[in-house]
Design a protein around this motif. Structure first.
Motif, PDB file in Angstrom:
ATOM      1  N   ALA B 136     -26.398 -44.886 -37.823  1.00 42.21           N
ATOM      2  CA  ALA B 136     -26.415 -46.315 -37.530  1.00 42.21           C
ATOM      3  C   ALA B 136     -26.393 -46.564 -36.034  1.00 42.21           C
ATOM      4  CB  ALA B 136     -25.220 -47.005 -38.197  1.00 42.21           C
ATOM      5  N   MET B 137     -25.462 -45.892 -35.340  1.00 42.39           N
ATOM      6  CA  MET B 137     -25.291 -46.192 -33.922  1.00 42.39           C
ATOM      7  C   MET B 137     -26.440 -45.648 -33.079  1.00 42.39           C
ATOM      8  SD  MET B 137     -23.001 -48.167 -33.444  1.00 42.39           S
ATOM      9  CE  MET B 137     -21.772 -48.935 -34.445  1.00 42.39           C
ATOM     10  N   SER B 139     -29.391 -45.807 -33.833  1.00 42.51           N
ATOM     11  CA  SER B 139     -30.562 -46.675 -33.959  1.00 42.51           C
ATOM     12  C   SER B 139     -30.437 -47.909 -33.079  1.00 42.51           C
ATOM     13  CB  SER B 139     -30.756 -47.089 -35.420  1.00 42.51           C
ATOM     14  OG  SER B 139     -29.739 -47.967 -35.807  1.00 42.51           O
ATOM     15  N   VAL B 140     -29.324 -48.031 -32.347  1.00 46.89           N
ATOM     16  CA  VAL B 140     -29.133 -49.218 -31.503  1.00 46.89           C
ATOM     17  C   VAL B 140     -29.966 -49.124 -30.226  1.00 46.89           C
ATOM     18  CG1 VAL B 140     -27.437 -50.477 -30.144  1.00 46.89           C
ATOM     19  CG2 VAL B 140     -26.858 -49.707 -32.414  1.00 46.89           C
TER      20      VAL B 140
END
Lengths: 163, 357
Positions: B136-137, B139-140
């Motif tokens: 998730a992170m 993909s920031v």
């Protein structure tokens, strides 16, 4: 301790959400949306919904926000720095927004919120997985069908017509 | 009221010191990693091309010259040069976003390290959703890349950032699908559980033919996600000057570099943890070594093994970079959507059947 963090995150979420609406530059709105979405992910963490929080970041920040920025860049004159949106029919918008506000507020104050004992959830992922494949199997399958239909529809629409 | 604030302040400072300790640690790892990796990359590329690489700047008595440690001070000199360079913001650029963008990329890499283990105990936070948090992170950062390209107000930058976004979003899918395979077998997203499974059974790369394939799918997608050659079309020098970094200079450009090497380290550590047994020593897997060799499986040896595997994978990434030609845009998308994703999907189905048998 956690209250301080909660207030901080809530403040960031609300402030950036207001910025999203009031900024006249579309790209700036998108950047403000980044902070809003992260704030919402933070609020999920306070509800012990770690899986939902990470999903929020993957889907909304990594996917939808990028798509929004992508769309803005490709549809407008990208060389132009002033990609802006106007707010023309202010009166009608104001009336509609007022009624939506009243509606939301009524719902918030008339609902009897379920408040139980505060409990610390340890592992949410296993429970979510089990629930999806047992109790909520039908909604889950319907949702996947809707997504599949949307995927195929967008592929069909964006395809070049032959002949 | 006063009491509440005083106690809050107390907790804040104690939490604050813990958080800042972890933060400083992560930052040091990122900085040292970039320093060493840049030097390593230049030496590896020199080796691949049969030249010497940097060999002028020495440090601490290691004089420059035609020795293999010849240019060991080069990256430090480069860093000083970068940080003292003039900071240029083009007139027609969107200045606020141009300043913000490198920090979004940097923070994306920085917060990812919270879930990345350096041994069984050297881990800032052991999340329940460990792997998912890392995906998730990481993909920031792509948001920062797009903003950097757009804010520069430069055609090369914009093309670079659009290519980069398309590439990173596409390659997240095969990477995620290959990791799901591991999660499916281990039955947990937690990093400790996944390595625990490998300690009880065997390394995931040897779990089944499918897992063996998934390792390669994941690693190729990882190389693509870090925008490295042969997948470096976002910054293809011969077409786009330097892609989305074209207009950046000085400190902000250094941040891009720091984040790029940090992302390499993240991908390599994650590959090592998920497929190559993480902090387990190779001796523990095969039963051919005498019992006394198992002392290499201690807590501190764990950090050695995980870094050994990660650095080897980083070396493989550099090997790719200096031996493969760059892919075209259409070839890149073809590889992702028509080769890697179908393979990963079929893999996932097959491994489910394998687990049922």
């Amino acid at each position: 301790m956690s209250e301080v963090f909660f207030i901080l995150i809530a403040a960031i979420t609300i402030a950036s959400a207001i910025w999203v609406v009031f900024s006249s530059n579309l790209i700036y709105s998108a950047v403000a949306l980044l902070f809003t979405l992260f704030g919402v992910a933070g609020l999920y963490v306070f509800l012990y919904a770690d899986f939902i929080a990470a999903t929020q970041v993957v889907v909304y920040v990594g996917g939808i926000l990028v798509l929004i920025i992508f769309g803005v860049m490709l549809t407008n004159k990208i060389a132009d720095n002033r990609i802006s949106h106007s707010s023309r029919p202010r009166f009608m918008a104001g009336v509609i927004s007022f009624f939506i506000f009243v509606l939301v507020m009524t719902v918030i104050f008339t609902t009897t919120w379920h408040t139980g004992e505060e409990q610390i959830a340890t592992a949410t992922v296993n429970t979510i997985g089990e629930m999806i494949l047992t109790t909520y199997l039908l909604p889950f399958e319907v949702a996947s069908l809707v997504l599949l239909a949307a995927l195929m529809g967008s592929a069909l629409l964006s395809r070049k017509k032959h002949g | 009221m006063n009491g509440i604030w005083a106690s809050t302040l107390d907790i804040l400072t104690s939490y604050g010191s813990m958080i800042s300790l972890a933060g400083v640690g992560i930052f040091l790892i990122m900085a040292v990693n970039a320093l060493v990796a840049v030097y390593f990359e230049r030496k590896v590329s020199a080796f691949m091309q049969d030249r010497l690489g940097p060999m002028e700047v020495g440090i601490f008595g290691f004089k420059g010259g035609k020795k293999f440690w010849g240019g060991i001070g080069q990256t430090i000199a480069d860093t000083v040069k970068l940080l003292t360079k003039e900071d240029i913001l083009p007139d027609s650029a969107d200045k606020k976003l141009m300043i913000l963008a490198p920090f979004i990329i940097f923070i994306g890499a920085f917060v990812t390290f919270i879930g990345v283990p350096f041994s069984s105990v050297l881990l800032v936070s052991n999340f329940n959703i460990g792997i998912f948090y890392i995906i998730a992170m990481s993909s920031v950062g792509v948001v920062g890349i797009i903003l950097a390209g757009w804010a520069s107000n430069n055609k090369w930058s914009l093309y670079g950032s659009l290519r980069s976004a398309a590439q990173i979003i596409s390659y997240e899918i095969p990477a995620g699908l290959s990791l799901i395979l591991v999660v499916l077998v281990a039955g947990s997203l937690n990093i400790h559980d996944i390595v625990g499974w490998q300690a009880d059974h065997r390394w995931f790369i040897f779990h089944s033919p499918m897992a063996f394939l998934a390792f390669f799918v994941y690693f190729i997608s990882g190389v693509a996600e870090t925008n490295r050659t042969p997948f470096d079309i976002p910054e293809a020098e011969s077409e786009l000057v330097a892609g989305w970094m074209t207009e950046y200079s000085g400190f902000r450009w250094a941040l891009f570099f720091l984040s790029e090497y940090a992302n390499m380290l993240i991908v390599c550590i994650l590959t090592a943890v998920v497929f190559l047994g993480g902090w387990l020593s190779p001796m523990a897997m095969f039963n051919i070594f005498p019992e006394s060799w198992l002392i290499f499986d201690g807590i501190w040896w764990g950090a050695f093994w995980i870094m050994f595997k990660a650095i080897f994978l980083i070396f493989v990434m550099m090997w790719f970079r200096w031996t493969f030609p760059r892919l075209r845009v259409d070839q890149l998308m073809y590889l992702c959507w028509k080769v890697l994703i179908p393979f990963a999907l079929v893999n996932l189905v097959l491994v489910s059947i394998w687990e049922l048998l």
